[in-house]
Scaffold this active site. Structure first.
Site, PDB file in Angstrom:
ATOM      1  N   LYS A 124     -12.988 -23.543  19.696  1.00  0.00           N
ATOM      2  CA  LYS A 124     -13.281 -22.867  18.576  1.00  0.00           C
ATOM      3  C   LYS A 124     -13.827 -23.845  17.577  1.00  0.00           C
ATOM      4  O   LYS A 124     -13.175 -24.980  17.642  1.00  0.00           O
ATOM      5  CB  LYS A 124     -12.174 -22.201  18.087  1.00  0.00           C
ATOM      6  N   SER A 199     -10.429 -14.647  14.418  1.00  0.00           N
ATOM      7  CA  SER A 199     -11.629 -15.499  14.021  1.00  0.00           C
ATOM      8  C   SER A 199     -12.138 -16.314  15.320  1.00  0.00           C
ATOM      9  O   SER A 199     -13.003 -17.004  15.220  1.00  0.00           O
ATOM     10  CB  SER A 199     -11.405 -16.563  13.163  1.00  0.00           C
ATOM     11  N   SER A 223      -5.788 -13.890  15.249  1.00  0.00           N
ATOM     12  CA  SER A 223      -7.299 -14.755  15.535  1.00  0.00           C
ATOM     13  C   SER A 223      -7.709 -15.018  16.984  1.00  0.00           C
ATOM     14  O   SER A 223      -8.550 -15.273  17.151  1.00  0.00           O
ATOM     15  CB  SER A 223      -7.394 -15.723  14.611  1.00  0.00           C
TER      16      SER A 223
END
Length: 527
Positions: A124, A199, A223
């Site tokens: 990420k 996210s 997330s």
């Protein structure tokens, strides 16, 4: 004030449901599917591939090349990549192969010291990978690069793994839709009309599409698990501080932030969750007893398929309720103690969770790039955003505004009561689960939604997904196949603090029983 807030939510929910109905007509035509997986190598778990590389049945170069090819094949549909390091990764893969070919390596020792030798992974963008984009996916920081690897990336590299790229997120990780002005929107691999969640949405999209083996995500309010649900994969939020969460962007040193924020693995196969956690445990000071077997005959499985009944909270879809019931029946048939959880759920659970999430200290989301200690004016940026003139997404601005609006509706005395009531609830739940109990609980109330109205789902998302973060409990998202529209369904399994092995065991048990990850396109692999 509380009742006024409830009325506002009821009105917002009504508008949202009408908008969803309208959007279903606007987006009625399904776009082309992503290309199917045709390379058998891509269907093998990281655990098995690492073994095959050590045994020289596959080369690392073959594996890394296959995943780079697959990423390039699907990324035009998904837009999941922020920045890649493909050429460097191929060189590192060749180095792995050369080491094995030299014949000077003890294979048994290699498995102990470098269990991920030659295996590719993805990360990420909010976690630093040396030399790659580390902007938080916000336009004002375009071009910012990481100067070092964060702990979890370095640990995987030390274990022999090879990073391929960093992936897209919502702006500064503030949102349920992985969209920003710097890299754009990431699309769902099962149907690109829908979101991947946030996210860790870029990671989930790559994994769901079969173009990554192991992803590293971060989770402060769901997330990891929310994108994992939307994209049909496993996602694990460990207990707090098992994996050091330093270097995340954005971040601060507030104790609550550090407790709620966790890094964790996202994979297509349950075995790879365990492999990841064992690799991390080699460098962690926290002994999770991951090799200790779980005896399901001694376990207790609890389940819950709803929140408190309220007109202001949208209900869980019937297919998700059925999904949870199906898992419960499986454990009953295995003679495992299984029952609906006997603890009353707080009526104002969402408000309690939101109060905790906002109590994480100051994070400068609207930073002035010329002077990072200063911040832009929220009201000015909101006005500019309405006219398309702000550098910040509306999602980020809405999250920022919650810090100011929620206390106005609650008041100090009400907030204090929220913290006290939640503390009592947490203790009851922890006592019930103990060292041999797990809770099957929804991750979200529906499958992946359209991007346009997603902010209206924030209330139910926090009440389901963020609960484990505030409790400080480990939680794993488990894929349970596809619905009749071809979209992933599933739920999370939660355990008491530092009983992470129970979550991992549940993931393996339910994968064996129900199949786990299902590729998003019809495969043409020759068996």
């Amino acid at each position: 004030m509380y009742f006024l807030m409830q009325i506002i939510f009821i009105v917002v929910n009504g508008i949202y449901l009408a908008l969803v109905w309208i959007l279903s007509f606007i987006h009625y035509r399904k776009p082309p599917s992503i290309p199917p997986i045709t390379e058998p190598l891509l269907m093998i778990s990281a655990t098995e591939l690492a073994k095959k590389i050590r045994e020289r049945k596959y080369t690392s170069y073959e594996v890394v090349s296959a995943y780079i090819k697959r990423i390039k094949e699907v990324n035009p549909y998904l837009n999941a990549i922020a920045e890649d390091r493909f050429e460097i990764a191929l060189t590192e893969a060749k180095n792995c192969d050369n080491l094995l070919e030299a014949g000077n390596v003890d294979i048994v020792e290699l498995q102990k010291q470098k269990p991920l030798f030659g295996i590719p992974f993805t990360v990420k963008e909010s976690l630093p990978v040396k030399g790659l984009s580390h902007t938080g996916c916000t336009l004002p920081l375009k071009g910012r690069k990481a100067s070092t690897d964060t702990f979890v990336v370095k640990t995987l590299r030390d274990a022999g793994a090879i990073p391929l790229c960093v992936t897209n997120t919502p702006e500064l990780c503030c949102g349920f839709d992985s969209y920003n002005f710097l890299y754009g929107r990431t699309h769902n691999p099962y149907d690109t009309r829908y979101i991947t969640g946030g996210s860790s949405g870029g990671e989930a999209a790559l994994l769901g599409a079969g173009s990554s083996l192991i992803g590293i995500g971060s989770d402060i309010g769901g997330s990891i698990r929310l994108p994992a649900l939307f994209c049909g994969i496993f996602g694990f939020k460990p207990s707090p501080k098992v994996i050091p969460s330093r270097d995340h962007f954005p971040s601060n040193n507030n104790e609550n932030f550090q407790n709620y924020m966790t890094f964790g693995p996202m994979t297509r196969y349950a075995d790879d969750l365990s492999l990841f956690m064992k690799v991390i445990s080699m460098k962690s000071n926290c002994d999770l007893c991951l090799d200790e077997p779980v005896d399901w005959k001694q376990m207790k499985v609890y389940y819950r398929d709803s929140l408190s009944k309220s007109l202001s909270i949208l209900s869980l879809s019937p297919e998700f309720k059925q999904c949870i019931l199906k898992a419960a029946i499986h454990f009953v048939e295995r003679d495992v103690h299984t029952e609906e959880i006997p603890i009353e759920w707080p009526a104002r659970l969402f408000e309690m969770i939101l109060a905790h999430l906002l109590d994480v200290g100051q994070i400068n989301l609207l930073m002035d790039t010329k002077n990072p200690k200063l911040r832009k004016n929220l009201i000015v940026e909101m006005i500019k955003a309405i006219f398309g003139q702000s550098q910040y997404t509306m999602s980020l601005l809405c999250f920022e505004s919650m810090k100011h609006i929620f206390p106005m509706f609650s008041g100090k005395e009400t907030l204090r009561n929220y913290f006290l009531e939640f503390k009592e609830f947490k203790q009851k739940l922890e006592n019930l689960l103990g060292k041999n109990g797990v809770l099957i609980y929804p991750t979200f109330r529906i499958t992946a939604p359209f991007p346009e109205p997603v902010l209206a789902e924030a209330r139910s998302s926090m009440a389901y997904c963020s609960l484990a973060n505030i409790l400080g409990f480990p939680a794993v998202q488990i894929p349970m196949g596809l619905n009749n529209k071809g979209m992933p369904i599933g739920f999370q399994v939660i355990a008491a603090p530092y009983q992470d092995r129970l979550c991992l065991a549940a993931a393996k048990e339910l994968e064996t029983a129900f199949g786990g990850w299902v590729p998003p396109s019809i495969s043409t692999i020759n068996n």
